[in-house]
Design a protein around this motif. Structure first.
Motif, mmCIF file in Angstrom:
data_model
loop_
_atom_site.group_PDB
_atom_site.id
_atom_site.type_symbol
_atom_site.label_atom_id
_atom_site.label_comp_id
_atom_site.label_asym_id
_atom_site.label_seq_id
_atom_site.Cartn_x
_atom_site.Cartn_y
_atom_site.Cartn_z
ATOM 1 N N MET A 1 0.842 -1.176 0.000
ATOM 2 C CA MET A 1 0.000 0.000 0.000
ATOM 3 C C MET A 1 0.891 1.244 0.000
ATOM 4 S SD MET A 1 -2.884 1.240 2.713
ATOM 5 C CE MET A 1 -4.123 0.225 1.985
ATOM 6 N N ASN A 2 0.484 2.217 -0.783
ATOM 7 C CA ASN A 2 1.219 3.480 -0.781
ATOM 8 C C ASN A 2 0.278 4.616 -0.385
ATOM 9 O OD1 ASN A 2 -0.279 4.193 -3.057
ATOM 10 N ND2 ASN A 2 1.327 3.566 -4.470
ATOM 11 N N LYS A 3 0.809 5.818 -0.346
ATOM 12 C CA LYS A 3 0.065 6.979 0.139
ATOM 13 C C LYS A 3 -1.153 7.272 -0.732
ATOM 14 C CE LYS A 3 2.075 10.853 -0.435
ATOM 15 N NZ LYS A 3 2.937 12.024 -0.392
ATOM 16 N N VAL A 4 -1.002 7.162 -2.040
ATOM 17 C CA VAL A 4 -2.103 7.455 -2.973
ATOM 18 C C VAL A 4 -3.234 6.450 -2.781
ATOM 19 C CG1 VAL A 4 -2.726 7.597 -5.406
ATOM 20 C CG2 VAL A 4 -0.555 8.536 -4.631
ATOM 21 N N ASP A 5 -2.900 5.165 -2.655
ATOM 22 C CA ASP A 5 -3.916 4.139 -2.439
ATOM 23 C C ASP A 5 -4.657 4.350 -1.119
ATOM 24 O OD1 ASP A 5 -3.289 2.896 -4.826
ATOM 25 O OD2 ASP A 5 -1.901 1.477 -3.883
ATOM 26 N N LEU A 6 -3.923 4.724 -0.080
ATOM 27 C CA LEU A 6 -4.550 4.980 1.217
ATOM 28 C C LEU A 6 -5.505 6.161 1.133
ATOM 29 C CD1 LEU A 6 -4.858 4.373 4.215
ATOM 30 C CD2 LEU A 6 -2.878 5.827 4.643
ATOM 31 N N LEU A 7 -5.097 7.237 0.479
ATOM 32 C CA LEU A 7 -5.962 8.402 0.341
ATOM 33 C C LEU A 7 -7.217 8.066 -0.468
ATOM 34 C CD1 LEU A 7 -6.319 11.358 1.062
ATOM 35 C CD2 LEU A 7 -5.059 11.948 -1.009
ATOM 36 N N LYS A 8 -7.080 7.276 -1.534
ATOM 37 C CA LYS A 8 -8.246 6.843 -2.317
ATOM 38 C C LYS A 8 -9.185 6.013 -1.458
ATOM 39 C CE LYS A 8 -6.199 6.773 -6.913
ATOM 40 N NZ LYS A 8 -5.770 5.908 -8.025
ATOM 41 N N ASN A 9 -8.619 5.122 -0.652
ATOM 42 C CA ASN A 9 -9.413 4.291 0.242
ATOM 43 C C ASN A 9 -10.185 5.157 1.232
ATOM 44 O OD1 ASN A 9 -10.464 2.258 1.798
ATOM 45 N ND2 ASN A 9 -8.517 1.443 2.470
ATOM 46 N N LEU A 10 -9.545 6.177 1.776
ATOM 47 C CA LEU A 10 -10.211 7.065 2.732
ATOM 48 C C LEU A 10 -11.306 7.878 2.050
ATOM 49 C CD1 LEU A 10 -7.167 8.344 4.812
ATOM 50 C CD2 LEU A 10 -8.775 6.518 5.377
ATOM 51 N N ARG A 11 -11.076 8.316 0.827
ATOM 52 C CA ARG A 11 -12.092 9.090 0.097
ATOM 53 C C ARG A 11 -13.310 8.246 -0.233
ATOM 54 N NH1 ARG A 11 -8.605 13.154 -3.722
ATOM 55 N NH2 ARG A 11 -7.892 14.430 -1.984
ATOM 56 N N HIS A 12 -13.094 6.953 -0.531
ATOM 57 C CA HIS A 12 -14.213 6.066 -0.833
ATOM 58 C C HIS A 12 -14.998 5.698 0.416
ATOM 59 C CE1 HIS A 12 -13.488 5.576 -5.059
ATOM 60 N NE2 HIS A 12 -12.213 5.281 -4.839
ATOM 61 N N SER A 13 -14.383 5.796 1.562
ATOM 62 C CA SER A 13 -15.060 5.450 2.812
ATOM 63 C C SER A 13 -15.544 6.702 3.547
ATOM 64 C CB SER A 13 -14.125 4.644 3.707
ATOM 65 O OG SER A 13 -13.028 5.437 4.087
ATOM 66 N N SER A 14 -15.668 7.801 2.821
ATOM 67 C CA SER A 14 -16.052 9.051 3.478
ATOM 68 C C SER A 14 -17.524 9.355 3.281
ATOM 69 C CB SER A 14 -15.211 10.211 2.947
ATOM 70 O OG SER A 14 -15.527 10.461 1.606
ATOM 71 N N ARG A 15 -18.024 10.161 4.172
ATOM 72 C CA ARG A 15 -19.371 10.701 4.111
ATOM 73 C C ARG A 15 -19.218 12.184 4.282
ATOM 74 N NH1 ARG A 15 -24.297 7.308 6.135
ATOM 75 N NH2 ARG A 15 -25.709 8.794 5.218
ATOM 76 N N GLY A 16 -19.374 12.922 3.188
ATOM 77 C CA GLY A 16 -19.053 14.336 3.248
ATOM 78 C C GLY A 16 -17.553 14.460 3.362
#
Length: 70
Positions: free
Chosen positions: A1-16
């Motif tokens: 896992m790299n930084k970009v993948d982690l940020l994408k994962n967080l954006r997909h699991s966000s609400r607002g």
């Protein structure tokens, strides 16, 4: 896992702009790598972490995604 993948994962699991995500880990080294990536994203101003809970097979992250022009 790299930084970009982690940020994408967080954006997909966000609400607002709030996110809550469980990132699976395979070993103790994965836990440290996830913590380093989260710290780097915080320093860059992309996220604000509220909670980081170490679980047996995952790391639970809860916080705010900061939206800004890229």
């Amino acid at each position: 896992m790299n930084k970009v993948d982690l940020l994408k994962n967080l954006r997909h699991s966000s609400r607002g702009n709030m996110f809550a995500a469980e990132v699976p880990k395979a070993a103790k080294e994965d836990q440290k790598k996830i913590e380093e990536l989260v710290a780097e994203l915080e320093r860059e101003g992309k996220i604000k972490l509220r909670e980081c809970i170490q679980r047996e097979y995952s790391v639970y992250l809860h916080g705010i995604i900061k939206y800004s022009s890229e």
